[in-house]
Design a protein around this motif. Structure first.
Motif, short mmCIF file in Angstrom:
data_model
loop_
_atom_site.label_atom_id
_atom_site.label_comp_id
_atom_site.label_asym_id
_atom_site.label_seq_id
_atom_site.Cartn_x
_atom_site.Cartn_y
_atom_site.Cartn_z
N PHE A 198 0.84 -1.19 0.00
CA PHE A 198 0.00 0.00 0.00
C PHE A 198 0.87 1.24 0.00
CE2 PHE A 198 -2.23 -3.50 1.89
CZ PHE A 198 -3.48 -3.45 1.28
N GLY A 199 0.51 2.22 -0.83
CA GLY A 199 1.25 3.47 -0.88
C GLY A 199 2.57 3.32 -1.61
N GLY A 200 3.41 4.35 -1.48
CA GLY A 200 4.69 4.39 -2.18
C GLY A 200 5.85 4.11 -1.25
N ALA A 201 7.03 4.51 -1.71
CA ALA A 201 8.25 4.26 -0.94
C ALA A 201 8.38 5.28 0.20
CB ALA A 201 9.46 4.35 -1.86
N PRO A 202 8.96 4.88 1.34
CA PRO A 202 9.35 3.51 1.68
C PRO A 202 8.12 2.66 1.99
CG PRO A 202 9.67 4.94 3.57
CD PRO A 202 9.25 5.83 2.44
N LYS A 203 8.25 1.36 1.76
CA LYS A 203 7.13 0.43 1.98
C LYS A 203 7.41 -0.44 3.19
CE LYS A 203 4.53 -0.41 -2.24
NZ LYS A 203 4.40 -1.25 -3.44
N PHE A 204 6.47 -0.40 4.11
CA PHE A 204 6.56 -1.23 5.30
C PHE A 204 5.65 -2.45 5.14
CE2 PHE A 204 8.04 2.85 6.64
CZ PHE A 204 8.94 2.61 7.66
N PRO A 205 6.03 -3.59 5.70
CA PRO A 205 5.16 -4.76 5.60
C PRO A 205 3.85 -4.53 6.34
CG PRO A 205 7.03 -5.19 7.06
CD PRO A 205 7.30 -3.89 6.40
N PRO A 206 2.72 -4.61 5.65
CA PRO A 206 1.42 -4.28 6.27
C PRO A 206 0.81 -5.46 7.00
CG PRO A 206 1.10 -4.70 3.95
CD PRO A 206 2.58 -4.88 4.22
N SER A 207 1.50 -5.96 8.02
CA SER A 207 1.11 -7.20 8.68
C SER A 207 -0.33 -7.16 9.18
CB SER A 207 2.04 -7.47 9.87
OG SER A 207 3.38 -7.36 9.50
N MET A 208 -0.68 -6.10 9.90
CA MET A 208 -1.97 -6.06 10.55
C MET A 208 -3.09 -5.86 9.55
SD MET A 208 -0.12 -3.88 13.44
CE MET A 208 1.13 -3.58 12.18
N TYR A 252 11.89 -2.61 6.53
CA TYR A 252 11.07 -2.05 5.46
C TYR A 252 11.89 -1.99 4.19
CZ TYR A 252 13.44 2.46 6.44
OH TYR A 252 14.37 3.45 6.63
N SER A 253 11.20 -1.69 3.07
CA SER A 253 11.87 -1.54 1.78
C SER A 253 11.98 -0.06 1.46
CB SER A 253 11.06 -2.25 0.69
OG SER A 253 11.59 -1.98 -0.58
N VAL A 254 13.16 0.35 1.02
CA VAL A 254 13.34 1.77 0.69
C VAL A 254 12.71 2.12 -0.64
CG1 VAL A 254 15.47 1.87 2.03
CG2 VAL A 254 15.59 1.43 -0.42
N ASP A 255 12.36 1.12 -1.46
CA ASP A 255 11.75 1.35 -2.77
C ASP A 255 10.36 0.73 -2.81
OD1 ASP A 255 12.10 -1.52 -4.34
OD2 ASP A 255 13.63 -1.15 -2.81
N ARG A 256 9.63 0.99 -3.88
CA ARG A 256 8.26 0.50 -4.01
C ARG A 256 8.21 -0.97 -4.40
NH1 ARG A 256 4.58 4.49 -7.50
NH2 ARG A 256 3.02 3.07 -6.64
N ASP A 257 9.33 -1.51 -4.89
CA ASP A 257 9.34 -2.86 -5.44
C ASP A 257 9.83 -3.92 -4.47
OD1 ASP A 257 8.49 -2.46 -8.29
OD2 ASP A 257 10.18 -1.08 -8.25
N TRP A 258 10.05 -3.56 -3.22
CA TRP A 258 10.50 -4.50 -2.19
C TRP A 258 11.91 -5.03 -2.50
CZ3 TRP A 258 7.06 -4.12 1.60
CH2 TRP A 258 5.71 -3.95 1.28
N ALA A 358 25.83 -7.75 -12.56
CA ALA A 358 27.09 -7.01 -12.52
C ALA A 358 26.87 -5.58 -12.06
CB ALA A 358 27.74 -7.03 -13.90
N GLU A 359 25.74 -4.99 -12.45
CA GLU A 359 25.44 -3.60 -12.05
C GLU A 359 25.03 -3.53 -10.58
OE1 GLU A 359 23.86 -5.22 -14.51
OE2 GLU A 359 25.06 -4.45 -16.20
N GLY A 360 24.42 -4.59 -10.10
CA GLY A 360 23.97 -4.62 -8.71
C GLY A 360 22.61 -3.99 -8.53
N THR A 361 21.92 -4.41 -7.51
CA THR A 361 20.63 -3.81 -7.15
C THR A 361 20.75 -2.94 -5.91
OG1 THR A 361 20.07 -5.79 -5.86
CG2 THR A 361 19.32 -5.70 -8.15
N PHE A 362 21.95 -2.91 -5.30
CA PHE A 362 22.18 -2.09 -4.11
C PHE A 362 23.28 -1.09 -4.43
CE2 PHE A 362 23.93 -1.91 0.42
CZ PHE A 362 22.97 -1.02 0.85
N GLU A 363 24.28 -0.97 -3.62
CA GLU A 363 25.34 0.01 -3.81
C GLU A 363 26.63 -0.68 -4.24
OE1 GLU A 363 25.51 1.64 0.09
OE2 GLU A 363 23.75 2.94 -0.17
N HIS A 364 27.45 0.01 -5.02
CA HIS A 364 28.80 -0.44 -5.37
C HIS A 364 28.79 -1.80 -6.05
CE1 HIS A 364 29.78 2.91 -2.82
NE2 HIS A 364 29.34 2.30 -1.74
N GLY A 365 27.82 -2.01 -6.94
CA GLY A 365 27.78 -3.26 -7.69
C GLY A 365 27.35 -4.47 -6.88
N GLN A 366 26.82 -4.26 -5.72
CA GLN A 366 26.36 -5.36 -4.87
C GLN A 366 24.85 -5.56 -5.07
OE1 GLN A 366 28.86 -5.01 -0.85
NE2 GLN A 366 27.92 -3.07 -1.46
#
Length: 678
Positions: A198-208, A252-258, A358-366
């Protein structure tokens, strides 16, 4: 070492060797400020907070900054997880004044604890429009010295404004079908159909919220509610939010795509999500939900259980990256070269499976490990081998720090999750872990007057009293344990805690309002008695108490407990249609109320009777919202629901009742399943 050296909180102990002359929150600290005629710097954070660590390193470990603080301020450090009441009161002021909040929270107070200047993180030098921390300190000191009347006027106005925020009369009427339908419509509007959640970034798990959606589907058959729950759970479990090697969820996820998480792992998130995925499996039979529930339970037991049997609060986001630098996510991320080093010829397969590029999904190619493709197209045996080897290699890395204090409320959530997950999947070791944590709560956190202590560490109880969420969540855990184990002592302990809620946390001047307070009537007086019915990362104390009160009333027939639950849900009638994302647990409790909740009594000729075991398991797997289960022999006096329930033809039988009406007893698990869903 400063005064924090004698505290039990790992967060406070992290600051015990700062050159800042810290005080813990105490009357003595404010008396010292009054005597010295100094303002108070209140700094609030928690041990796994990334920016708390940053500000500590930049400012509180700096000799010059510490010298200025020690000369002109009385500095008070608070662990928000130990003192959620202090955090709540001043965070409300920060948000009201600045429009935002977060941790570290930085507040300047008068010696009477009245706030007059606010902020969160301040950098050591001016940055992006933010003043430096030193500039803030100098400005506050100047105002305190030269414009004291203005400071007093501002502080007084803030306190008066906060006092006016107390929730008024809610009428005590719980939500009905109309309000729950409006809440579902509101969630549908905020739902992200492409990514789940639900909503945009950051996305928290909506457990409840997911618990509400599952209960709503069970009661009404709404396929839309179920689909939102299923899709959100799948996207979270396949993304970087979930630890694909070791199990468990990041905060939580910092982006909308988890994809990229904030890497700290909290006990409360994992307890709530473990239960969510177990309930999702119960509703759908999803293999993904089963795997994630079990892996998350195993993560909690393996990495968070303490020597005393409780569960630690959190794992840090940061850890040593192998070169001496403390880096966020270092423990969890991978490069193609690192995969190659560990896996050899299986590296390319693992890279494709986990989405490592090779490009990475996080920082510095990680890359953060994900499951971007369907698992069925891969060789399952090779993948399992790769996962074992990667997990073993990761275990050789410097591990994130652990905040090993035991928080009563979060352990109550863990007890409920582990008890139910263990029962659903025939894992008695998980039920035993739940019993061990519950035993610790009784032995160490519960005194002779049934009052809870908020935290403990290394087998030593902390000094802070439990708040409403402690009583509600621990009672919820005990009720779940009673249903799973058939041991009535847990129902008795839940009743003791809920009697405290009725006696000390309700609005005694207007009980019909249904209002609840986060602190007890005899708790330490702050500038405002905190009161918040909205969920944050955990169920609000208000809704947690309402749910436990309702469950206990279903077990015992207690009218005062049921009435209190119904009145407490009055606020959900108001907020549910307007802000459903923030009252998810209240909505879930309302679903249970509308369904009864159903009361299930299982009687058998003995503890090991096969018929009783089959009926008991069937009852636990029923999806009727909030159903309570009692199991025992007809002669048992541990559960009121068993009274007057005989065997049927000498065989084990199940009795299902709701709203003062009972079905005919049955000895057939299939008939019981039809009566309870599942």
């Amino acid at each position: 070492m400063n005064r924090l050296a004698h505290e039990t909180s790992p967060y406070l102990l992290q600051h015990a060797d700062n050159p800042v002359d810290w005080w813990p929150w105490s009357a003595e600290a404010f008396e010292a400020a009054r005597t010295a005629n100094k303002p108070v710097l209140l700094s609030v954070g928690y041990s796994s907070c990334h920016w708390c660590h940053v500000m500590a390193h930049e400012s509180f470990e700096d000799e010059a900054t510490a010298g200025y603080l020690n000369e002109h301020f009385v500095s008070v450090k608070v662990d928000r997880e130990e003192r959620p009441d202090v955090d709540a009161v001043y965070m409300e002021a920060v948000q009201a004044a600045t429009g935002q909040g977060g941790w570290p929270m930085t507040v300047f107070l008068t010696p009477d604890a009245e706030p007059f200047y606010f902020g969160t993180y301040f950098p050591p030098a001016p940055r992006h429009g933010m003043p430096s921390f030193r500039q803030v300190l100098e400005g506050v000191r100047a105002a305190w010295s030269d414009r004291r009347d203005e400071v007093a006027e501002v502080a007084g106005k803030i306190v008066r404004d906060l006092a006016q925020r107390e929730l008024g009369h809610q009428g005590g009427r719980p939500p009905g079908e109309g309000e729950l339908a409006q809440a579902l419509l509101g969630l549908t509007r905020e739902y992200d159909p492409q990514r789940g959640g639900f909503g945009g970034a950051p996305k928290f798990p909506p457990s409840m919220v997911i618990e509400f959606l599952l209960r709503h589907h069970a009661r009404t058959g709404s396929e839309g509610a179920l689909q939102m729950a299923v899709d959100t759970c799948e996207r979270m479990a396949r993304g970087g939010l979930y630890d694909q090697l070791g199990g468990g969820f990041a905060r939580y996820s910092v982006d909308r795509d988890w994809v990229v998480p904030h890497f700290e792992k909290m006990l409360y998130d994992n307890a709530l999500l473990c239960r969510v995925y177990a309930h999702l499996w119960r509703a759908t039979g999803s293999e993904l939900a089963r795997r994630v529930a079990l892996e998350t339970a195993d993560f909690m037991v393996r990495e968070l259980r303490t020597a005393e049997g409780g569960f630690a609060s959190a794992l840090d986001a940061d850890s040593d990256d192998g070169s001496g630098r403390h880096v966020e996510g270092a423990y969890y991320v991978w490069t193609p070269a690192q995969l190659q080093e560990v896996l050899g010829e299986d590296a390319d397969l693992a890279a494709q499976y986990f989405g490592v590029t090779a490009e990475g999904t996080f920082e510095h190619g990680q890359s953060v490990l994900q499951l971007p493709q369907q698992e069925g197209v891969f060789d399952a045996e090779r993948i399992e081998s790769a996962k074992r080897r990667l997990l073993a290699a990761r275990a050789e890395r410097p591990a994130p720090g652990r905040d090993d204090k035991v928080v009563a409320a979060w352990n109550g959530l863990a007890v409920a999750a582990l008890a139910e997950t263990g029962a659903y999947f025939d894992r008695p070791d998980l039920v035993e872990a739940a019993v061990g944590a519950a035993d610790l709560l009784v032995r160490l956190h519960l005194d002779d007057h049934a009052r809870l202590t908020r935290t403990s560490r290394d087998g030593r109880a902390g000094a802070n009293s439990g708040v409403l969420e402690d009583y509600g969540d621990v009672a919820e855990g005990f009720l779940a344990l009673a249903s799973v184990t058939g041991e009535g002592v847990w129902l008795e302990f839940a009743g003791l805690l809920l009697d405290q809620v009725l006696a000390r946390f309700t609005d005694r001047e207007s009980p019909e309002s249904g209002a609840l307070y986060d602190t007890a009537a005899d708790a330490e007086r702050l500038i405002r008695r905190p009161q918040d019915p909205t969920d944050n990362a955990t169920p609000s104390g208000w809704s947690a108490a309402a749910g436990a009160l309702l469950g206990y009333a279903a077990h015992t027939g207690s009218e005062p407990h049921r009435t209190a639950a119904e009145r407490a849900l009055g606020i959900v009638r108001t907020l549910g249609p307007r802000v459903p994302r923030f009252v998810g647990w209240g909505l879930a409790v309302a679903e249970a109320l509308l369904d009864g909740p159903r009361e299930v009594a299982i009687v058998g000729p003995g503890d090991r009777d096969g018929g009783a075991i089959a009926l008991h398991r069937t009852a636990l797997l029923g999806t009727a919202p909030g159903a309570v289960v009692a199991v025992g022999t007809p002669e048992s006096d541990e559960f009121p629901l068993l009274a007057g329930r005989p065997l049927v033809g000498g065989e084990a039988a199940a009795y299902v009742c709701r709203n003062f009406t009972c079905d005919a007893p049955t000895t057939d698990p299939e008939r019981l399943r039809a009566a309870l869903g599942g």
